[in-house]
Design an enzyme around this catalytic site. Structure first.
Site, PDB file in Angstrom:
ATOM      1  N   GLU A  55       0.826  -1.207   0.000  1.00 14.67           N
ATOM      2  CA  GLU A  55       0.000   0.000   0.000  1.00 14.67           C
ATOM      3  C   GLU A  55       0.868   1.268   0.000  1.00 14.67           C
ATOM      4  O   GLU A  55       0.590   2.227  -0.730  1.00 14.67           O
ATOM      5  CB  GLU A  55      -0.921   0.009   1.233  1.00 14.67           C
ATOM      6  CG  GLU A  55      -1.873  -1.162   1.294  1.00 14.67           C
ATOM      7  CD  GLU A  55      -1.323  -2.356   2.073  1.00 14.67           C
ATOM      8  OE1 GLU A  55      -2.110  -3.016   2.773  1.00 14.67           O
ATOM      9  OE2 GLU A  55      -0.099  -2.627   1.976  1.00 14.67           O
ATOM     10  N   ALA A 164      16.165 -44.176  -7.713  1.00 15.32           N
ATOM     11  CA  ALA A 164      17.605 -44.382  -7.884  1.00 15.32           C
ATOM     12  C   ALA A 164      17.855 -45.845  -8.195  1.00 15.32           C
ATOM     13  O   ALA A 164      16.973 -46.701  -7.997  1.00 15.32           O
ATOM     14  CB  ALA A 164      18.359 -43.992  -6.613  1.00 15.32           C
ATOM     15  N   ASP A 202      24.878 -38.264  -1.116  1.00 18.83           N
ATOM     16  CA  ASP A 202      25.018 -37.346  -2.257  1.00 18.83           C
ATOM     17  C   ASP A 202      25.804 -36.069  -1.986  1.00 18.83           C
ATOM     18  O   ASP A 202      26.162 -35.366  -2.924  1.00 18.83           O
ATOM     19  CB  ASP A 202      23.623 -36.933  -2.764  1.00 18.83           C
ATOM     20  CG  ASP A 202      22.795 -38.122  -3.224  1.00 18.83           C
ATOM     21  OD1 ASP A 202      23.392 -39.137  -3.615  1.00 18.83           O
ATOM     22  OD2 ASP A 202      21.554 -38.019  -3.184  1.00 18.83           O
TER      23      ASP A 202
END
Length: 361
Positions: A55, A164, A202
């Site tokens: 605003e 996987a 990973d």
């Protein structure tokens, strides 16, 4: 009473709010359009916490807003935070009418902003394109009403439902377009959550890699026994990396803190982290949207506890075979009556892959 014209201008306000999709955390995404005599005289959106609310931004370059209507995607705030109340700015500017898409779920506001405007003699309407406005701020609403983030789990699988190979090799099931889409999911998330097994397998970065300016999401690893290597890649990247644990091992904790991690001890349940306590903690950290990128064990636990609000599953046109790893580890399921039903909300092609969006029933 709302009109089609109200919906038209509110749609524009929602467009503006989306400009803050990647930057407003922990605040909601808000847009504002000022209209007088059928002409847009001002526009604004909230860009970042601490900067002007929508605003105020809309009013900034308007010399005279007297008699105008303000279309705002969220009820104007009535309390003093990092910035002054938006209600006061609208009242001072001489706004004659305010149309809000939805009431603010923040208990500090929650209707009081609209009441303050009414008390100042401003005509007030609420509920125009409410569902669109709610979809834009699902995380903020969830945190304010349920004290936990909106949780989205991202998964990638082959046509035969494998994430996987049996060896754990998973790069890459999906194509480059799907992986780029994941970067956008990360960019609009407040935090990314994974489990220690994924880190050990990973060594993921869990960061956003895009060519535009973005706040890096918080990286969160659930590590019950503090098995995180001090050499983990994520600790050296910009942004915060958190480890949540049940372990009471000051020596390991100090080593991880010296490596760049923030470590927090939370309550446990059956020898593992209590996932409800995790969500509670993340809410206290002002996390609106949580993206889960994890393996079958953590995804199975989150599903069992009913803590995922949305699943994004990328399905690649390939087969990994029956020795590959699945999406969810759910050892407790023995009968068909115990299956976990999901509702398909959206399906689209991203490159060669399908992007499937599901919500729990």
């Amino acid at each position: 009473m709302s009109t089609s014209r109200d919906a038209f201008y509110m749609a524009r306000a929602i467009q503006l709010a989306k400009k803050g999709r990647y930057t407003t955390d922990p605040n909601p995404r808000v847009g504002c359009v000022l209209v007088r005599d059928g002409v847009v005289i001002g526009e604004g959106w909230h860009a970042k916490a601490g900067l002007g609310h929508a605003e105020v931004e809309a009013l900034k370059n308007v010399q005279d807003a007297t008699g105008a209507t303000a279309y705002v995607t969220l009820e104007p705030c009535s309390h003093q935070g990092k910035t002054p109340p938006c209600c006061d700015a609208l009242i001072s500017a001489g706004i004659a009418r305010v149309v809000a898409a939805m009431q603010d779920p923040n208990p500090q506001v929650s209707g009081s902003g609209l009441e303050k405007l009414k008390a100042a003699g401003i005509e007030v309407g609420c509920g125009v394109l409410q569902e669109d406005a709610q979809a834009l701020n699902r995380g903020f609403i969830k945190r304010m009403t349920e004290n936990r983030p909106f949780v989205r789990s991202k998964l990638a699988m082959s046509l035969d439902g494998r994430t996987a190979m049996a060896s754990g090799e998973s790069k890459w099931i999906t194509g480059a377009e799907a992986r780029a889409d994941v970067q956008r999911l990360r960019a609009e998330s407040s935090a990314i959550l994974t489990g220690i097994n994924t880190v050990l397998a990973d060594d993921p970065a869990l960061n956003v890699r895009v060519d535009w300016v973005v706040e890096q999401p918080l990286r969160v690893v659930l590590d019950t026994h503090l098995n995180m290597p001090v050499t983990a890649k994520m600790a050296k990247l910009p942004g915060r990396s958190l480890i949540l644990t049940c372990a009471d091992d000051p020596q390991k904790q100090r080593a991880l803190q010296q490596a760049g991690f923030d470590v927090y001890k939370l309550g446990g349940k059956n020898g593992r982290l209590d996932l409800h306590a995790v969500m509670d903690f993340l809410s206290q950290q002002q996390i609106n949207e949580l993206l889960v990128e994890a393996g079958s064990v953590l995804n199975g636990e989150l599903l069992t506890e009913g803590l995922v609000d949305e699943y994004i599953i990328y399905m690649a046109p390939c087969i990994l075979g029956d020795q590959g790893r699945g999406l969810f580890k759910l050892p407790g399921l023995q009968q068909m009556a115990e299956k976990k039903p999901l509702k398909l909300r959206d399906v689209r092609q991203v490159g060669a892959d399908l992007k499937l969006t599901y919500t729990p029933l």
